[in-house]
Design a protein around this motif. Structure first.
Motif, PDB file in Angstrom:
ATOM      1  N   LYS A  15      -1.941   2.872  -2.213  1.00 52.49           N
ATOM      2  CA  LYS A  15      -2.997   3.773  -1.773  1.00 52.49           C
ATOM      3  C   LYS A  15      -2.322   4.980  -1.153  1.00 52.49           C
ATOM      4  CE  LYS A  15      -6.398   0.147  -0.804  1.00 52.49           C
ATOM      5  NZ  LYS A  15      -7.248  -0.502   0.245  1.00 52.49           N
ATOM      6  N   GLY A  16      -2.544   6.144  -1.739  1.00 51.94           N
ATOM      7  CA  GLY A  16      -1.888   7.338  -1.211  1.00 51.94           C
ATOM      8  C   GLY A  16      -2.061   8.497  -2.160  1.00 51.94           C
ATOM      9  N   ILE A  69       0.830  -1.210   0.000  1.00 48.70           N
ATOM     10  CA  ILE A  69       0.000   0.000   0.000  1.00 48.70           C
ATOM     11  C   ILE A  69       0.866   1.263   0.000  1.00 48.70           C
ATOM     12  CG2 ILE A  69      -1.628   1.339   1.392  1.00 48.70           C
ATOM     13  CD1 ILE A  69      -2.832  -1.360   2.289  1.00 48.70           C
ATOM     14  N   SER A  70       1.977   1.237   0.734  1.00 51.03           N
ATOM     15  CA  SER A  70       2.809   2.439   0.870  1.00 51.03           C
ATOM     16  C   SER A  70       3.787   2.633  -0.289  1.00 51.03           C
ATOM     17  CB  SER A  70       3.612   2.371   2.170  1.00 51.03           C
ATOM     18  OG  SER A  70       4.558   1.310   2.118  1.00 51.03           O
TER      19      SER A  70
END
Length: 537
Positions: free
Chosen positions: A286-287, A244-245
């Motif tokens: 996601k970001g 995600i990061s």
């Protein structure tokens, strides 16, 4: 040569002590501690910063120090030791100097002509010990490589790691993801790339490892592959928080690990990373958009819609048989191509280090000129440019499998599989010099060389080449012919060349960009552009 752990656990009657003490090229002190049958190398810095690790390694070698009193007795011996000899210490694999390379199994390649002892103090690994011969590895893969350009590209990519030390400073540690459907052959082709340097017949993925690892372990995992290539299989196994990061893209691009407060920076880690997965890092993030774009500029995604092997190579009944053949070769032949390449690199660096670095830049520039203004981050183009440089050198040195495949074509094929971005900041724009060089190269046989050329000038000639008395090379091109090749971007390019002194114009306050052709040019009296350029033909 000394290694980290030597021999079997100590017999009860042997008393461990300091067997050797060396001051390294970085002026750090290192100790060989143990007995004649079992010893461990560690630095004073290791003992100060992470004594638990040092004592764990001693215990693994048969020397157990559990109590504080016994541990302090070792520290006291280290503290009071008075004499050190100078030596070259290899605390990890990779380049020790520009001409000395230490492999992961502790063996050494050197082209410095010196007999100075090199002491290896890191844990060696049998995966890095070559198996088979370069000739057998090449022969086994020559039929496959001739059909599949992606195999040549991946082999060239695997070889770029040893070049990173000599590459331009803006080239980051590259990271390529092979993205495709399950059972498409990603792991097999990645195994093929890894076989350049390492292998493991007992593993289902050859010289690779899996993404089932923690963030903290990544830096430790990279160290044995310094100045080489690491293959990590199956991104689906990556920790979800890391997916995600997108952290791994940033960690890989950086040449240093996490720095502790008030500690000097660690030695740089230069290496190429090859990964496989069904979903790319960018798509799994996601970001904020800015973070996603930053990851995309550091991660090169090569996406396949179908199987990587597109055609059945000659001599195989189907693609599955050919794919299985690759796996057999990777388990029986590995590590020899990388060693041959590194020996050539060390030799070239020893003979003329400036020229060797320039050669890498020239090859990278050639690839950039071929690519043109594609909508991709400059860092991605750097990855392909230095891959092309490594592949061209390897072909020249006879290291890659013998076939008629072109390194340029293989790199361009792989580049076409990289998803393009619409971000205007990410577009790589060619310089005017690169554009003109590309045009002159493409028009090579239509460039009339005056006065060498024996034929009569023809209207189809694109340009006229003239060598002046002082050795300058000039090209004369009629405006309509140059415009047909460059079109709307021509004014920018000509002004850029004029500013650099590569375009000779008329004199005066507001000179035109073209001049009247001299009488020795077959179009005497017409207006032409006069280019002072070496096209590197």
């Amino acid at each position: 040569m000394s290694t980290l752990s030597e021999g079997a656990p100590d017999p009860a009657n042997e008393s461990p002590g300091i067997l050797d003490a060396v001051k390294s090229q970085n002026r750090q002190t290192h100790f060989k501690f143990g007995t004649a049958s079992s010893a461990v190398w560690f630095s004073t810095t290791d003992l100060i910063e992470n004594d638990k690790n040092v004592f764990s390694r001693l215990a693994a070698a048969g020397m157990t120090y559990l109590t504080t009193r016994k541990r302090n007795s070792v520290k006291q011996m280290i503290e009071e030791h008075p004499h050190f000899r100078d030596g070259l210490i290899a605390s990890r694999p990779g380049w020790l100097t520009d001409t000395i390379y230490v492999f992961g199994d502790g063996s050494i390649c050197r082209a410095d002509g010196s007999a100075t002892e090199i002491i290896v103090t890191f844990d060696t690994n049998v995966r890095h010990t070559p198996l088979g011969s370069l000739a057998e590895w090449k022969a086994g893969l020559s039929a496959i490589g001739g059909k599949e350009p992606i195999t040549l590209f991946l082999q060239a990519y695997a070889l770029l790691g040893p070049l990173l030390r000599f590459a331009p400073s803006h080239v980051l540690n590259p990271y390529i993801e092979l993205i495709g459907q399950p059972e498409s052959g990603k792991t097999t082709f990645a195994m093929l790339a890894a076989s350049i340097h390492v292998g493991d017949p007992s593993s289902g993925i050859g010289g690779g490892v899996t993404w089932n690892l923690s963030e903290a372990s990544f830096d430790q995992l990279r160290k044995p592959y310094n100045d080489s290539m690491l293959f990590i299989d199956e991104q689906n196994e990556m920790d979800s928080s890391l997916q995600i990061s997108g952290k791994m893209a940033f960690k890989q691009a950086s040449s240093s690990g996490r720095r502790k407060f008030d500690h000097p920076p660690a030695e740089s880690l230069r290496m190429a990373l090859l990964s496989t997965g069904n979903v790319s890092t960018r798509d799994g993030m996601k970001g904020p958009d800015g973070a996603v774009h930053a990851v995309a500029s550091r991660t090169c995604e090569i996406a396949f819609r179908g199987p990587l092997m597109r055609e059945i190579p000659a001599g195989f009944p189907d693609t599955m048989s050919a794919t299985n053949h690759i796996r057999v070769i990777c388990n029986q032949q590995y590590g020899t191509a990388g060693r041959a390449f590194i020996q050539e690199v060390a030799t070239a660096a020893a003979q003329d280090p400036v020229r060797f670095r320039s050669r890498i830049e020239e090859l990278m520039t050639t690839f950039r000129a071929k690519v043109g203004g594609v909508a991709l981050p400059s860092r991605i183009i750097d990855t392909f440019s230095i891959t092309y440089a490594a592949g061209r050198m390897a072909k020249q040195w006879g290291i890659l499998p013998d076939n008629e495949a072109s390194v340029m074509d293989a790199c361009m094929y792989a580049l076409e599989l990289v998803p393009k971005t619409r971000s205007p900041q990410a577009v790589v724009q060619k310089s005017g010099l690169e554009v003109i060089r590309e045009v002159l190269r493409s028009k090579g046989r239509f460039v009339f060389d005056l006065p060498k050329n024996g034929r009569v000038p023809h209207a189809s000639d694109f340009a006229y080449k003239w060598k002046t008395k002082n050795g300058e090379i000039l090209y004369y091109v009629e405006p309509c012919k140059l415009r047909a090749e460059i079109n709307s971007d021509m004014l920018r390019i000509l002004k850029e060349l004029r500013g650099q002194g590569d375009l000779i114009t008329e004199k005066g306050k507001n000179p035109k960009l073209s001049i009247k052709a001299p009488r020795y040019i077959p179009v005497s009296g017409r207006r032409v552009y006069c280019l002072r350029i070496d096209p590197l033909l």
